[in-house]
Structures are given as structure tokens and as C-alpha cells.
Scaffold this motif. Structure first.
Motif, PDB file in Angstrom:
ATOM      1  N   ILE A   1       0.879   0.638 -10.051  1.00 34.39           N
ATOM      2  CA  ILE A   1      -0.190   0.798  -9.048  1.00 34.39           C
ATOM      3  C   ILE A   1      -1.219  -0.324  -9.210  1.00 34.39           C
ATOM      4  O   ILE A   1      -1.671  -0.920  -8.237  1.00 34.39           O
ATOM      5  CB  ILE A   1      -0.864   2.187  -9.192  1.00 34.39           C
ATOM      6  CG1 ILE A   1       0.128   3.296  -8.802  1.00 34.39           C
ATOM      7  CG2 ILE A   1      -2.110   2.293  -8.308  1.00 34.39           C
ATOM      8  CD1 ILE A   1      -0.325   4.686  -9.159  1.00 34.39           C
ATOM      9  N   ARG A   2      -1.559  -0.608 -10.472  1.00 34.83           N
ATOM     10  CA  ARG A   2      -2.551  -1.680 -10.726  1.00 34.83           C
ATOM     11  C   ARG A   2      -2.011  -3.029 -10.248  1.00 34.83           C
ATOM     12  O   ARG A   2      -2.754  -3.865  -9.735  1.00 34.83           O
ATOM     13  CB  ARG A   2      -2.884  -1.741 -12.211  1.00 34.83           C
ATOM     14  CG  ARG A   2      -3.825  -0.613 -12.636  1.00 34.83           C
ATOM     15  CD  ARG A   2      -4.079  -0.711 -14.101  1.00 34.83           C
ATOM     16  NE  ARG A   2      -4.873  -1.887 -14.405  1.00 34.83           N
ATOM     17  CZ  ARG A   2      -6.134  -1.848 -14.802  1.00 34.83           C
ATOM     18  NH1 ARG A   2      -6.730  -0.688 -14.929  1.00 34.83           N
ATOM     19  NH2 ARG A   2      -6.782  -2.945 -15.067  1.00 34.83           N
ATOM     20  N   LYS A   3      -0.699  -3.237 -10.460  1.00 29.64           N
ATOM     21  CA  LYS A   3      -0.086  -4.504 -10.059  1.00 29.64           C
ATOM     22  C   LYS A   3      -0.160  -4.693  -8.547  1.00 29.64           C
ATOM     23  O   LYS A   3      -0.513  -5.761  -8.053  1.00 29.64           O
ATOM     24  CB  LYS A   3       1.371  -4.519 -10.505  1.00 29.64           C
ATOM     25  CG  LYS A   3       1.699  -5.718 -11.389  1.00 29.64           C
ATOM     26  CD  LYS A   3       3.157  -5.707 -11.706  1.00 29.64           C
ATOM     27  CE  LYS A   3       3.379  -5.855 -13.195  1.00 29.64           C
ATOM     28  NZ  LYS A   3       4.755  -5.571 -13.577  1.00 29.64           N
TER      29      LYS A   3
ATOM     30  N   ILE B   1       2.633   6.009 -17.569  1.00 31.59           N
ATOM     31  CA  ILE B   1       2.075   4.689 -17.936  1.00 31.59           C
ATOM     32  C   ILE B   1       2.656   3.612 -17.016  1.00 31.59           C
ATOM     33  O   ILE B   1       1.948   2.758 -16.486  1.00 31.59           O
ATOM     34  CB  ILE B   1       2.374   4.363 -19.422  1.00 31.59           C
ATOM     35  CG1 ILE B   1       1.577   5.316 -20.324  1.00 31.59           C
ATOM     36  CG2 ILE B   1       2.021   2.916 -19.750  1.00 31.59           C
ATOM     37  CD1 ILE B   1       1.958   5.260 -21.785  1.00 31.59           C
ATOM     38  N   ARG B   2       3.977   3.699 -16.799  1.00 29.81           N
ATOM     39  CA  ARG B   2       4.620   2.703 -15.918  1.00 29.81           C
ATOM     40  C   ARG B   2       4.083   2.794 -14.497  1.00 29.81           C
ATOM     41  O   ARG B   2       3.892   1.778 -13.816  1.00 29.81           O
ATOM     42  CB  ARG B   2       6.134   2.904 -15.935  1.00 29.81           C
ATOM     43  CG  ARG B   2       6.766   2.160 -17.091  1.00 29.81           C
ATOM     44  CD  ARG B   2       8.245   2.271 -17.090  1.00 29.81           C
ATOM     45  NE  ARG B   2       8.816   2.240 -15.746  1.00 29.81           N
ATOM     46  CZ  ARG B   2      10.072   2.542 -15.474  1.00 29.81           C
ATOM     47  NH1 ARG B   2      10.872   2.908 -16.459  1.00 29.81           N
ATOM     48  NH2 ARG B   2      10.534   2.488 -14.263  1.00 29.81           N
ATOM     49  N   ALA B   3       3.840   4.039 -14.033  1.00 33.51           N
ATOM     50  CA  ALA B   3       3.334   4.215 -12.670  1.00 33.51           C
ATOM     51  C   ALA B   3       1.934   3.605 -12.554  1.00 33.51           C
ATOM     52  O   ALA B   3       1.627   2.934 -11.558  1.00 33.51           O
ATOM     53  CB  ALA B   3       3.297   5.705 -12.314  1.00 33.51           C
ATOM     54  N   VAL B   4       1.099   3.814 -13.576  1.00 34.10           N
ATOM     55  CA  VAL B   4      -0.266   3.252 -13.543  1.00 34.10           C
ATOM     56  C   VAL B   4      -0.192   1.720 -13.495  1.00 34.10           C
ATOM     57  O   VAL B   4      -0.889   1.076 -12.692  1.00 34.10           O
ATOM     58  CB  VAL B   4      -1.074   3.721 -14.779  1.00 34.10           C
ATOM     59  CG1 VAL B   4      -2.396   2.953 -14.879  1.00 34.10           C
ATOM     60  CG2 VAL B   4      -1.350   5.214 -14.691  1.00 34.10           C
ATOM     61  N   ILE B   5       0.701   1.150 -14.326  1.00 34.03           N
ATOM     62  CA  ILE B   5       0.853  -0.323 -14.323  1.00 34.03           C
ATOM     63  C   ILE B   5       1.286  -0.805 -12.943  1.00 34.03           C
ATOM     64  O   ILE B   5       0.741  -1.772 -12.397  1.00 34.03           O
ATOM     65  CB  ILE B   5       1.873  -0.765 -15.403  1.00 34.03           C
ATOM     66  CG1 ILE B   5       1.308  -0.454 -16.799  1.00 34.03           C
ATOM     67  CG2 ILE B   5       2.188  -2.253 -15.292  1.00 34.03           C
ATOM     68  CD1 ILE B   5       2.296  -0.633 -17.932  1.00 34.03           C
TER      69      ILE B   5
ATOM     70  N   ALA C   1       0.837  -1.208   0.000  1.00 30.71           N
ATOM     71  CA  ALA C   1       0.000   0.000   0.000  1.00 30.71           C
ATOM     72  C   ALA C   1       0.865   1.248   0.000  1.00 30.71           C
ATOM     73  O   ALA C   1       0.588   2.227  -0.698  1.00 30.71           O
ATOM     74  CB  ALA C   1      -0.911  -0.011   1.221  1.00 30.71           C
ATOM     75  N   ARG C   2       1.949   1.198   0.790  1.00 26.98           N
ATOM     76  CA  ARG C   2       2.856   2.353   0.870  1.00 26.98           C
ATOM     77  C   ARG C   2       3.494   2.606  -0.502  1.00 26.98           C
ATOM     78  O   ARG C   2       3.599   3.729  -0.962  1.00 26.98           O
ATOM     79  CB  ARG C   2       3.927   2.076   1.929  1.00 26.98           C
ATOM     80  CG  ARG C   2       4.528   3.346   2.497  1.00 26.98           C
ATOM     81  CD  ARG C   2       5.362   3.158   3.739  1.00 26.98           C
ATOM     82  NE  ARG C   2       6.112   1.932   3.822  1.00 26.98           N
ATOM     83  CZ  ARG C   2       5.921   0.993   4.724  1.00 26.98           C
ATOM     84  NH1 ARG C   2       4.983   1.148   5.619  1.00 26.98           N
ATOM     85  NH2 ARG C   2       6.653  -0.090   4.745  1.00 26.98           N
ATOM     86  N   ARG C   3       3.904   1.473  -1.134  1.00 24.96           N
ATOM     87  CA  ARG C   3       4.533   1.602  -2.456  1.00 24.96           C
ATOM     88  C   ARG C   3       3.555   2.198  -3.471  1.00 24.96           C
ATOM     89  O   ARG C   3       3.897   3.071  -4.255  1.00 24.96           O
ATOM     90  CB  ARG C   3       4.986   0.212  -2.934  1.00 24.96           C
ATOM     91  CG  ARG C   3       6.445   0.187  -3.232  1.00 24.96           C
ATOM     92  CD  ARG C   3       7.011  -1.058  -3.845  1.00 24.96           C
ATOM     93  NE  ARG C   3       6.142  -2.123  -4.209  1.00 24.96           N
ATOM     94  CZ  ARG C   3       6.066  -3.300  -3.576  1.00 24.96           C
ATOM     95  NH1 ARG C   3       6.799  -3.494  -2.499  1.00 24.96           N
ATOM     96  NH2 ARG C   3       5.283  -4.252  -3.998  1.00 24.96           N
ATOM     97  N   ALA C   4       2.320   1.730  -3.398  1.00 21.67           N
ATOM     98  CA  ALA C   4       1.295   2.217  -4.336  1.00 21.67           C
ATOM     99  C   ALA C   4       1.037   3.704  -4.107  1.00 21.67           C
ATOM    100  O   ALA C   4       0.876   4.468  -5.065  1.00 21.67           O
ATOM    101  CB  ALA C   4       0.013   1.413  -4.155  1.00 21.67           C
TER     102      ALA C   4
END
Lengths: 507, 183
Positions: free
Chosen positions: B84-86, B78-82, B18-21
Motif C-alpha cells: 500500500i505504501r509503495k 506486513i507485505r500488504a502495508v508495504i 488506487a484500485r490495487r491499494a
């Protein structure tokens, strides 16, 4: 050449220059001994004081702060286990256990002597390498120069910080900031939004002070108490054994020379400074040691490698600055800016047009390292007390010194408003883990890159020339390779992490 | 017992994800801000006129730089969205933001004080404005007590009047005198 050497020596050995250098040396050691304060910040604070000096005198004083600063970080690293500067992280691995093991004086003396020899070795390499490199550099055309800057920025982005992408973004933001104000060739105002504050452009030093110093000072007062240091760890009686330790350092010639060479090489790479050299030299010393298990427990080899490594970056960083006009680190960028304030253009012609200044800088490096040695040997006990000064005095006072530095540059109050705004942006970027060094190098390299790009395309509007001229093509290929290697190592690390997680899940 | 350890390990991993996201989300916002800003600046730079003598003109370099920045920000976003989704654990944003600000309240207060100081400097002059800034800043960091007040007043006096004198007399750098004291 001899005339220029003697002229430089004459200026450096002037009585007032030596006195200022001595003060600079003490100031560098004191500033870096305070945990959380970097060598860069010490140099930033010195800058406004040098405006009224002659160029060589000013740069000599800054060099003495630089050399002193690399040693000062050792004090809190060895005695408190807290690196005084980021470039003394590896110093804590062995100097601290040695100090806690009852030999704090030996740990400090080892560090001081290793720093001294590291600086001297790097200066000798600087003297040998810079002039021939400059001779080659003057033959480079605008195509090669532009490609060189692209290469420098990609190297910085891939070496500094935790993310290549954020490093690249920071570097390009720096290039973008440099485009605000009059354009470097025609003087046409750009992106100023008719604001008086932006009309003269964003002065490099204001960006530098705001980005590095203000953001660092704000970080210092976060989560108060976490980094609180008490002086209780420092014993009252410390035996330094200065001369015995000097012999001890010289008894490890391979380690000393190897670590210094690593420092010089890392220092010469744009963006990679003392913090990387410090760790890399330590790592190499451990790998090639017959007793690697002793590392981390207070072995002299660990202290020698880490301190010789970080101090040698001082001379290494000056090689690209003097020979190519491309600063090797943020500190070199400030030195370069200081020369520019005095109206001296830094680039491959520096060594030809201002030979006395270039040779004077070489001599100043040697004198600065000697001064650091004498100051440390005579008054190390006093410096130990610096780590006791509470934050409430240091943070606001250093902030005031930053404001004075920003104002004294052009005597413009509007620069102070810029300083505040840039400081806040810097703090935001730092909080989000953007590396700040690429941004600062982007700001200083921006106008050089733009001028060379426009010159290149003015004579021949063909973009393919950048790829058909051999040196330019090699530099662009090297830039691409540095990005590819960096991406590859990130992917490798991710795969390793994933494998480790899968293994844990399997258990 | 083993069950309990497993549960706490899972909770720890969950909290760290969660912190990473959340960190990635904060970065995503920065990519969007820089990206949109760079698109605007690139377009604006493109509108700058070129010269007959120099076809590239003053706008070409900033246009190129900001276009590159926009592309980099797009890729990073785009990488950040991926990412976060991961991780899939983007919750507790407002609480985390509050904690983040609370941990930095002295830093922000110090910055606010710096802004007021910089605004007051041309009017109040260096010595007076610096004295007040130093005193308040020191008390803000150290807390208010009889001892800290005395220490702060002494340090503020030395570094306000002292620095002004040092720069004026030794380095010939004249700091703002202030409209109140000019004349």
C-alpha cells in the motif's frame, strides 16, 4: 482380487444403479452446461440424494455426475464462448472459433470423444497405479502421514489461486475450523464456547456447501446483466458427424495420450484439478504442434487436448484418494465425505478392507464415461437449450437444494444456521480473492493430520523424528521446496513486471 | 494531442494503482481480523487441560494451527502495508466501498432473505417457507412484472411442494414440517 472385481461389477451393473447413474450423467451435463455452475456444485447437490443408497451405488452416481460434468462444460464453451465450468476455459480457445466458423457439431463431437477417451485412459492408469501405491501407503507411520498432509496442503496452496500466502492462510483456516468440536482422539469438546450449534463440531459437508455453493450463488447475482447469455448464438441445425469425428480423434493418438497423461498427473496432485489440466494440456499441445499458429483459430488439436486433459483429471484425482486417503480435489473430497457418511473409512486400507468398493469405483468410472458418451451423442441438441434457462430460476432453486443437502446430512436445524454463517464467510473470502479449495481440503485433512501428529508424539515425544525418518524428511523437504519454488516464481514475475514498467517509463 | 494521451494514460495508471491499494487495504483488514482471532483461539486452546496418558492433549493441535495462522497473517499484513505504501494511492475508500456494496446489493439481499428463510424454516415448515423464499428471490432477481409474477408462482409451487414430496416419498428424507403444521 478377481472376486472383489466381480462383486464390484455385480453392484455397479444392477439395474437400479445403472438407472441412477444415467440420471446422474444427464444431471452432470445439464448442471455444467449452465455458465457459472461448477462440477463441484453439481456433486454437492447430488450428495443428499445418495444418503439412502448403498455406498457403491451412491459413489457410482456421484462419479457419473463428475464425468458428465466435465463434458457439460464443453457445451457453453463451444457454442457461447463462455466456459460452463472453470475447467473448460481452454476449450473456448479452439472449440468456440470452430463453432463460429460453421462447424458447431464437429466442435462438440470432438470434445465429447476426447473427454471419453481421456476418462478411459485415466481410469486404466488408476486401476494400475492405485493398488501398488496403497500397498506402500499402509506401511507409512504417523510421522510420514502427517508430513504427507503438510506436503499436500503446501502443494494446494501454491497451485490454486493467485497468491501463495492467501492459499496458505485459507488452508490453515480450514485446519483451524476442523478443530472446533470434540477432539478426534478423546472426544473432549474444544473451542465450542458452550454453544449448542458448535458442540458437535463443524461438519465438513456443511463447510463445503457453505464455502463453495452459497458463495458462488451469491456471486452469480452480482452485477446482473454482465454475464447474461442469449441463445441466439446457437444455430437450429447442427450436424454432429459422430463417427467421422471419433475417427478424427483417434487419428491424433499422441496428442490424446499426452493430454490425458497431463490430466492424470495434475489430477493426482492435491488441489490441482481440471482447470489447470485443461490449460496445461492445451499449452503442451500448442508447443509440440507443427502448426502452432493454427491454435486459437479452431484447430481440432486444441479441442482434443483441452477436453482430454480436463476429463482425465477425474481418474487422476481418485489415485491419491483411494491409495492414500487424501483427496486430489474438492470433488474428490466430497466423494470421500460421502463414503465416510456411510461409515467407510477412506485411506490406504480401503482397497484391502473394501476391495469390492474400490474396484466397483473403477468399473463405475468406465460405465460413467460410456453413459456420458451415449447421452451426449443421443441428446446433445436438448442440452443446448439448458443455457437459455434464466438465472432467476436457477439461483434460488439451487440454493434450496443446498439447504436440503445441509439438513439431510444430520437432520439438524442448527446445521442450517452454520450453513448461512459459513456461506457469508465464504463469500467474503471469495471477494477478497482467497482460494477456497485449500480451505475445504484443510477441513477434511485437519482431523487426519491431528490424529497422526498426536499418535506420532504419543509413542515418542521427540519432534526431530519427523526429520530423521527418511520418507517423512523427504515429504517435508518437498513441502518446503514447493513453497520456495512458488515464492521464486512470484518474485520472478514481479521482476518481469517491474522491468516492463521501467521500459514503458523509459519510452 | 500527445500531451492529452499521456495525461489520460497517467490518470489510468493512477486509477489502477488506487484500485490495487484499496483491494490490498481490504485484504489487510482481513489479515488483521484473522490474525487477532487466531491469537485469541490459540491462547484459549492452550488453556485446555492435558492428560496423563497423552502429554499433548486436546489443545495442542489447535494451539499450533492458530499460532501458525497468526504468523502467516502477520507476514501477509506486513507485505500488504508495504504494497500500500509503495503504490501510495489510498484514497476514495468510502466511495469505493459504496460502489462495491451497490454492485452486490442483490447478492446481499438474497443472503438476507436466506437468513430469514432459515430462521423461519423450523416454524413455517419446508413447503410454505420455501414457497415464499423462492417467490421473493425470483422476483428480486428478475424484477416485478405480470409475466415474472406468474412464472415465479409456478416455479415456487413446483420446487417447494414438489421437492418436499420427492424427498419424502422417493428418498425417505423428511424435511422440517414446521410447528404450525405438526401434530
Amino acid at each position: 482380487m478377481l472376486d472383489a472385481f466381480l462383486a464390484g461389477a455385480h453392484q455397479v451393473f444392477a439395474f437400479d444403479t445403472l438407472i441412477y447413474m444415467l440420471i446422474g450423467s444427464v444431471a452432470g451435463i445439464v448442471a455444467a452446461a449452465i455458465p457459472g455452475f461448477t462440477v463441484t456444485m453439481a456433486i454437492i447437490l447430488t450428495l443428499p440424494l445418495t444418503f439412502t443408497m448403498d455406498p457403491l451405488q451412491g459413489v457410482s452416481v456421484m462419479l457419473s455426475v463428475y464425468v458428465g460434468g466435465y463434458t457439460g462444460g464443453l457445451i457453453s464453451a463451444a457454442l457461447l464462448g463462455i466456459p460452463g465450468t472453470p475447467s473448460s476455459v481452454a476449450t473456448t480457445f479452439d472449440a468456440f472459433p470452430m463453432a463460429r466458423g460453421g462447424e458447431p457439431g464437429r466442435a462438440l463431437s470432438l470434445g465429447v470423444w476426447s473427454s471419453f477417451f481421456g476418462t478411459v485412459i485415466s481410469t486404466i492408469i488408476l486401476i494400475v497405479a492405485a493398488p501398488p501405491l496403497a500397498l506402500i501407503a499402509v506401511k507409512l507411520g504417523p510421522w510420514e502421514y502427517f508430513s504427507l498432509i503438510v506436503f499436500a496442503l503446501t502443494i494446494v496452496a501454491s497451485l490454486v489461486g493467485n497468491s501463495l500466502m492467501r492459499g496458505l492462510i485459507a488452508g490453515v483456516i480450514g485446519l483451524g475450523l476442523a478443530t472446533v468440536g470434540p477432539d478426534p482422539m478423546m472426544g473432549r469438546p474444544r473451542l465450542t464456547f458452550d454453544s449448542d450449534i458448535l458442540m458437535p463440531g463443524l461438519p465438513f459437508l456443511i463447510v463445503l456447501i457453505g464455502i463453495f455453493a452459497i458463495s458462488q450463488l451469491m456471486s452469480e447475482v452480482e452485477d446482473d446483466g454482465k454475464t447474461g447469455t442469449k441463445g441466439a448464438l446457437i444455430p437450429d441445425v447442427i450436424e454432429f458427424k459422430t463417427w467421422a469425428v471419433m475417427r478424427e480423434v483417434l487419428m491424433h493418438p499422441v496428442n490424446l495420450v499426452r493430454s490425458s497423461l497431463i490430466g492424470v498427473f495434475i489430477g493426482a496432485l492435491p488441489g490441482a484439478g481440471g482447470s489447470i489440466a485443461n490449460l496445461l494440456a492445451y499449452d503442451q499441445a500448442k508447443r509440440s504442434s507443427k502448426n502452432p499458429e493454427e491454435f486459437g483459430k479452431g484447430t481440432p488439436d486444441g479441442v482434443i487436448a483441452s477436453e482430454a486433459g480436463n476429463s482425465a483429471t477425474a481418474g487422476g484425482g481418485l489415485i491419491p484418494m483411494i491409495a492414500l486417503g487424501i483427496p486430489g480435489s474438492a470433488v474428490d473430497a466430497i466423494l470421500m465425505a460421502a463414503l465416510m457418511v456411510h461409515g467407510i473409512s477412506v485411506g490406504p486400507r480401503l482397497i484391502m478392507d473394501n476391495a469390492d468398493l474400490a474396484y466397483g469405483m473403477f468399473i463405475a468410472m468406465i460405465v460413467a464415461s460410456l453413459m456420458m458418451l451415449v447421452v451426449c451423442v443421443l441428446s446433445m441438441r436438448l442440452f443446448l437449450r439448458v443455457t437459455d434457462i434464466p438465472k432467476q430460476f436457477i439461483v434460488p432453486t439451487v440454493m434450496i437444494c443446498c439447504v436440503i443437502g445441509a439438513f439431510a446430512l444430520n437432520n439438524r436445524v442448527t446445521d442450517l444456521y452454520l450453513l448461512g454463517a459459513i456461506g457469508l464467510v465464504g463469500y467474503g473470502l471469495k471477494s477478497l480473492d482467497y482460494p477456497l479449495a485449500p480451505l475445504v481440503l484443510g477441513v477434511i485433512l485437519g482431523p487426519i493430520a491431528e490424529t497422526n501428529l498426536r499418535r506420532a508424539l504419543m509413542s515418542d515425544g521427540d519432534w526431530t523424528v519427523f526429520f530423521t525418518r527418511p520418507i517423512s524428511a523427504v515429504l517435508l523437504a518437498a513441502a518446503l521446496l514447493s513453497v520456495i519454488f512458488s515464492v521464486r516464481s512470484v518474485l520472478k514475475m514481479r521482476r518481469k513486471d517491474r522491468a516492463a514498467t521501467d521500459e514503458q517509463d523509459g519510452d | 494531442m500527445t500531451n492529452g494521451t499521456e495525461k489520460s494514460a497517467a490518470a489510468g495508471a493512477d486509477a489502477s494503482a488506487a484500485r490495487r491499494a484499496r483491494t490490498e487495504f481490504a485484504r489487510l483488514i482481513s489479515y488483521i481480523v484473522f490474525g487477532l482471532g487466531s491469537v485469541y483461539l490459540s491462547v484459549r486452546a492452550g488453556a485446555l487441560p492435558t492428560s496423563r496418558w497423552e502429554p499433548l492433549g486436546a489443545g495442542s493441535f489447535p494451539k499450533l494451527v492458530f499460532a501458525v495462522l497468526a504468523v502467516l497473517c502477520l507476514i501477509a499484513a506486513i507485505r500488504a502495508v508495504i504494497d500500500i505504501r509503495k503504490t501510495g494511492h489510498l484514497y476514495g475508500l468510502s466511495g469505493a466501498l459504496r460502489r462495491w456494496i451497490r454492485a452486490r446489493q442483490v447478492a446481499f439481499a438474497l443472503f438476507g432473505l436466506l437468513v430469514v428463510y432459515l430462521a423461519a424454516l423450523p416454524y413455517a415448515g419446508f413447503s410454505l417457507a420455501t414457497f415464499v423464499f423462492l417467490m421473493i428471490a425470483q422476483l428480486m432477481i428478475a424484477g416485478i412484472s405480470k409475466k415474472t409474477i406468474i412464472q415465479s408462482v409456478i416455479a415456487a409451487l413446483i420446487f417447494s411442494v414438489g421437492l418436499n414430496l420427492l424427498f419424502a416419498e422417493v428418498f425417505n428424507v423428511f424435511l422440517p414440517r414446521g410447528v404450525l403444521f405438526a401434530g
